[in-house]
Design an enzyme around this catalytic site. Structure first.
Site, PDB file in Angstrom:
ATOM      1  CG  HIS A 203      51.509  39.525  57.654  1.00  0.00           C
ATOM      2  ND1 HIS A 203      51.968  38.389  57.010  1.00  0.00           N
ATOM      3  CD2 HIS A 203      52.673  40.430  57.433  1.00  0.00           C
ATOM      4  CE1 HIS A 203      53.075  38.849  56.074  1.00  0.00           C
ATOM      5  NE2 HIS A 203      53.340  40.131  56.639  1.00  0.00           N
ATOM      6  CB  CYS A 328      58.556  31.480  41.475  1.00  0.00           C
ATOM      7  SG  CYS A 328      58.865  29.910  42.139  1.00  0.00           S
TER       8      CYS A 328
END
Ligand SMILES: *Cc1c(COP(=O)(O)O)cnc(C)c1O
Length: 386
Positions: A203, A328
């Site tokens: 991917h 994050c």
């Protein structure tokens, strides 16, 4: 609604239409299990995975028998590091890796520390590369493995792979290299680079998610691995489980396309990346993170003084999809451990954006992004002054 311009190709890439078309029949009429030996459904599936194995091997100059299919680079890193640790326990328990590695490598090493592994996390220089002399100084009689990536996912910096391999040779150590970001983008050659184990993800190169490979060298030296997934003995007993045939077919096609188009693409994307970078650096007080000499051609990581990554991302989210250098993991965004390792301050790390261009990025996209960011930066800086 128009979708924002996608410049987050280091997180994942869209699937190439040519890849998708090649995969589709393997979901429907060619649905066989590649391990079924008694009928044509199985034979067709096995033929397809054999072809894919050849194409994947070709991309990195390996032998098809050296390719073990996995679910991606996370699994490949787990298999390589844990598999070597268990297979070579009589030789030693020391692993050398680096602080800027992907979590797939760092957390695998952390896990092994709980079971008696001795792990050295090498620092990097300001440019994001390891110092070869520091690597050599850290080798002990108990060292068995060096695990250093080819190119970094956050800053695109390319490690001195050949020099690392030469050290591994000199001390008879194994060298595992995470090539999730490098393969298909720049030439990766397991013979020329002298790599023993190498991880790949489909991917990240315009193939499907959830499929990847581990290259395991079969000669000079022949690598032993302890399997981490037990079962039917697929993949030469190194990774049990029914093969993801459509995914593997797509992975093979993705490798073939990268092989054919890599040099042209690298040149095209490098020109676009340089244009983007130069235009943004011209805004003043914009800094490039990591080496500009040893870097993937389609990546730039920039710190924008007087702005925050979160501020920029939210101001721009309708126009461009980018990610901050920081991972994050919670509401509180921690500054990126990769940028911190380069000696970048918290403030600058929290003001950094990673731009990763890709196969479907156009010149027009870059023009739009430059305009949007220029306006945003001027606006944000204006707000902080007043
Ligand atoms: C994406 C990535 C991985 C993890 O790959 P998955 O396919 O998500 O398992 C590992 N290492 C690097 C450098 C990556 O960029």
């Amino acid at each position: 609604m128009k979708q924002p311009i996608y410049l987050d190709n280091n997180a994942t890439t869209p699937i190439d239409e040519r890849v998708l078309q090649e995969m589709l029949p393997y979901f429907t009429q060619n649905f066989g299990n590649a391990a079924s030996r008694t009928h044509v459904y199985g034979w067709i599936a096995q033929e397809a995975t054999d072809l894919a194995r050849e194409r994947i091997a070709q991309l990195v100059n390996a032998h098809p028998k050296e390719i073990i299919f996995t679910s991606g680079s996370t699994e490949s890193a787990n298999l390589a590091i844990k598999g070597v640790y268990e297979a070579y326990s009589s030789k030693g328990n020391h692993i050398i890796t680096c602080v800027t590695e992907h979590k797939a490598v760092l957390d695998t090493c952390k896990h092994l520390e709980k079971f008696g592994a001795d792990v050295t996390y090498l620092p990097v220089k300001n440019d994001g590369r390891i110092n070869i002399n520091v690597l050599e100084k850290n080798i002990k009689p108990s060292t068995i493995l060096i695990a250093i990536m080819y190119a970094n996912n956050e800053i695109g910096v390319i490690q001195p792979v050949k020099e690392i391999a030469a050290i591994a040779r000199k001390y008879h150590l194994l060298f595992f290299c995470d090539a999730a970001q490098a393969a298909g983008k720049i030439p990766v050659d397991v013979i020329n680079d002298d790599i023993h184990l190498l991880s790949l993800s489909a991917h990240k190169m315009y193939g499907p998610k959830g499929v990847g490979a581990l290259y395991v060298r079969r000669k000079d030296p022949r690598i032993k691995l302890i399997a981490q997934m037990d079962g039917g003995g697929h993949e030469n007993n190194m990774r049990s489980g029914t093969l993801n045939v459509p995914g593997i077919v797509g992975f093979g096609k993705a490798c073939e396309i990268c092989m054919n188009e890599m040099s042209h693409e690298a040149e095209r994307l490098c020109a676009l990346r340089n244009k983007l970078e130069a235009s943004l650096v011209a805004l003043n007080n914009v800094f490039i993170n990591g080496s500009t000499q040893y870097r993937l051609p389609h990546v730039t990581n920039l710190s924008f003084e007087g702005a925050t990554a979160n501020g920029l991302i939210s101001a721009l989210h309708k126009i461009v999809a980018v990610s901050s250098g920081s991972a994050c993991t919670s509401a509180l965004s921690e500054p990126s451990y990769v940028l911190k390792a380069l000696g970048v301050s918290d403030e600058r790390a929290n003001a950094s954006l990673r731009f990763a261009l890709g196969r479907f990025t156009t010149e027009e996209d870059i023009t739009i992004v430059i305009e949007a960011i220029t306006a945003s930066i001027k606006n944000l800086r204006h707000q902080t002054i007043h």
